[in-house]
Design an enzyme around this catalytic site. Structure first.
Site, mmCIF file in Angstrom:
data_model
loop_
_atom_site.group_PDB
_atom_site.id
_atom_site.type_symbol
_atom_site.label_atom_id
_atom_site.label_comp_id
_atom_site.label_asym_id
_atom_site.label_seq_id
_atom_site.Cartn_x
_atom_site.Cartn_y
_atom_site.Cartn_z
ATOM 1 N N LYS A 168 2.456 8.010 -2.693
ATOM 2 C CA LYS A 168 1.792 8.614 -1.541
ATOM 3 C C LYS A 168 0.536 9.344 -1.993
ATOM 4 O O LYS A 168 0.526 10.027 -3.026
ATOM 5 C CB LYS A 168 2.735 9.594 -0.845
ATOM 6 C CG LYS A 168 3.994 8.941 -0.270
ATOM 7 C CD LYS A 168 3.688 8.078 0.939
ATOM 8 C CE LYS A 168 4.966 7.534 1.566
ATOM 9 N NZ LYS A 168 4.699 6.808 2.826
ATOM 10 N N ASP A 197 -0.361 4.900 -0.382
ATOM 11 C CA ASP A 197 -0.155 5.048 1.061
ATOM 12 C C ASP A 197 -0.695 6.394 1.510
ATOM 13 O O ASP A 197 -0.223 7.447 1.082
ATOM 14 C CB ASP A 197 1.336 4.953 1.368
ATOM 15 C CG ASP A 197 1.647 4.979 2.859
ATOM 16 O OD1 ASP A 197 0.696 5.077 3.674
ATOM 17 O OD2 ASP A 197 2.834 4.898 3.219
ATOM 18 N N GLU A 223 -2.704 1.836 1.852
ATOM 19 C CA GLU A 223 -1.982 1.649 3.110
ATOM 20 C C GLU A 223 -2.376 2.709 4.137
ATOM 21 O O GLU A 223 -2.464 3.887 3.805
ATOM 22 C CB GLU A 223 -0.485 1.730 2.812
ATOM 23 C CG GLU A 223 0.435 1.542 3.987
ATOM 24 C CD GLU A 223 1.888 1.547 3.535
ATOM 25 O OE1 GLU A 223 2.766 1.883 4.359
ATOM 26 O OE2 GLU A 223 2.166 1.222 2.358
ATOM 27 N N GLU A 249 2.682 -0.603 10.078
ATOM 28 C CA GLU A 249 3.882 0.125 10.450
ATOM 29 C C GLU A 249 3.710 0.904 11.741
ATOM 30 O O GLU A 249 4.699 1.238 12.401
ATOM 31 C CB GLU A 249 4.317 1.076 9.337
ATOM 32 C CG GLU A 249 3.418 2.279 9.135
ATOM 33 C CD GLU A 249 3.946 3.225 8.069
ATOM 34 O OE1 GLU A 249 4.474 4.287 8.435
ATOM 35 O OE2 GLU A 249 3.819 2.906 6.884
ATOM 36 N N ASP A 272 6.728 -3.800 11.237
ATOM 37 C CA ASP A 272 8.047 -3.163 11.254
ATOM 38 C C ASP A 272 8.825 -3.737 12.434
ATOM 39 O O ASP A 272 8.396 -3.636 13.585
ATOM 40 C CB ASP A 272 7.843 -1.650 11.400
ATOM 41 C CG ASP A 272 9.133 -0.845 11.396
ATOM 42 O OD1 ASP A 272 10.088 -1.249 12.073
ATOM 43 O OD2 ASP A 272 9.170 0.211 10.735
ATOM 44 N N HIS A 299 7.315 -2.596 6.597
ATOM 45 C CA HIS A 299 7.573 -1.169 6.412
ATOM 46 C C HIS A 299 9.047 -0.848 6.622
ATOM 47 O O HIS A 299 9.652 -1.238 7.628
ATOM 48 C CB HIS A 299 6.726 -0.382 7.422
ATOM 49 C CG HIS A 299 7.126 1.046 7.608
ATOM 50 N ND1 HIS A 299 7.799 1.501 8.726
ATOM 51 C CD2 HIS A 299 6.948 2.119 6.803
ATOM 52 C CE1 HIS A 299 8.009 2.802 8.617
ATOM 53 N NE2 HIS A 299 7.514 3.208 7.462
#
Length: 362
Positions: A168, A197, A223, A249, A272, A299
């Site tokens: 992240k 992400d 992401e 997502e 997703d 996701h």
């Protein structure tokens, strides 16, 4: 006979297995909305969708008030027709998260019935491309973890033969994100994929700076750098960086994916199944991505997505975030660094209904 005689919904709260933080939020709990369907010949199916802390009761209300009653007397085999019928009933609230999540709970239940009646697992009935797919880890990459924690998790994944890890990003300064990525890259070398992400946390200017800071460490993708509805911004960023841009997502309609793909705003699709409205539209998005020569790396929901990624030729990775172990009797099988799709008839999730009832929200 495949006529639906009962369709019921319920809501269960599943606690997170570990602290999960990103640049904009913490994962508080999984509000899990479940739909059970029975047909006149005794065939059954269970489907589900989720939120990460709010909105679960709203999804359940939409199901109970409008969608589930409309299923009674319908033929469970007609999955496409039923999806369109329910979509039409909720036209005033589409496209949106609550409606898509409600549709997904029904649609996955119908696919569960469909697969069980056919005596086939989901991965085969949805396409049958292969049974096992590469997996990457997200559990070791949350934003609150130290660089040392990130390195430890990445080395464990590498030793186990996994394809990659996700880190992240979204610290106050891009240099801090870059330093965390540098530490992991130096520890694992060039062969392990490192996904990043940003969870929609960036502005256009900060996304350009972040991408430039991360590029030297060869991230596999960046992401959701920008808000999900900023398609032109993602297209601009994609032109400005050599890092592939991943989105999906937070998109709730196949048409949104089409626009992303047509404008070159996404190099990886992360659709997703719960948020897009179920397996039926998930497959449409995957095939649209295939027509653009773009891979699908969905996701979350690894217990369901392993079968869908295995079903389609452009399915690339399953994201490892375990969340259903408290309410299932089995868990994702990983063999030689690859996730294996369940080979039993149905969607492949062995629910523990007693455990679900223990967590049920009245």
């Amino acid at each position: 006979m495949s006529i639906i005689t009962t369709a019921t919904g319920k809501l269960a709260d599943i606690a997170v297995e570990t602290d999960r933080t990103d640049a904009v939020q913490s994962f508080v709990k999984q509000e899990t909305v479940l739909v059970d369907i029975t047909t006149v010949d005794g065939s059954t199916g269970t489907g589900y969708a989720y939120t990460i802390g709010t909105g679960g009761t709203s999804v359940l209300a939409l199901l109970r008030d409008h969608l589930l009653p409309a299923l009674i007397g319908q033929d469970a085999r007609n999955v496409e027709a039923l999806w369109q019928r329910l979509f039409a009933l909720t036209r005033a609230t589409t496209t949106g998260a609550i409606t898509s999540l409600a549709l997904a709970a029904v649609d996955t239940a119908l696919w569960d019935v469909r697969c069980k009646r056919a005596g086939e697992p989901l991965w085969r009935l949805a396409g049958g491309h292969r049974q096992d797919v590469p997996v990457y880890d997200t559990e070791g990459g949350w934003l609150h973890l130290t660089a040392d924690d990130l390195v430890k998790g990445a080395l464990q994944a590498q030793k186990a033969g996994w394809a990659g890890v996700k880190i992240k990003v979204g610290k106050p300064h891009a240099a801090e994100d870059a330093e965390r990525l540098r530490a992991v890259r130096e520890a694992v070398g060039p062969s392990l994929h490192i996904m990043t992400d940003a969870n929609q946390s960036q502005t256009m200017s900060s996304a350009l700076q972040l991408a430039a800071a991360l590029e030297p460490y060869d991230p596999y993708w960046i992401e959701e750098p920008l808000p999900a509805d900023d398609i032109s911004g993602h297209a601009r960023l994609a032109r400005a960086t050599r890092i592939p841009v991943a989105v999906g997502e937070s998109l709730y309609s196949p048409a949104q994916f089409r626009t992303y793909l047509e404008t070159g705003a996404a190099s990886i699709v992360q659709v997703d199944a719960a948020r897009i409205g179920g397996i039926t539209p998930w497959l449409k998005v995957a095939h649209t991505a295939e027509s653009h020569n773009v891979m699908v790396c969905p996701h979350f929901l690894m217990e369901l997505h392993v079968s869908l990624v295995a079903a389609v030729p452009n399915g690339r990775f399953v994201e490892y975030i375990p969340q259903l172990r408290a309410v299932t009797r089995s868990e994702l099988t990983i063999r030689d660094g690859r996730a294996v799709a369940p080979d039993v008839p149905g969607i492949g999730i062995d629910w523990d209904m007693d455990a679900i009832d223990d967590r049920r929200v009245s």
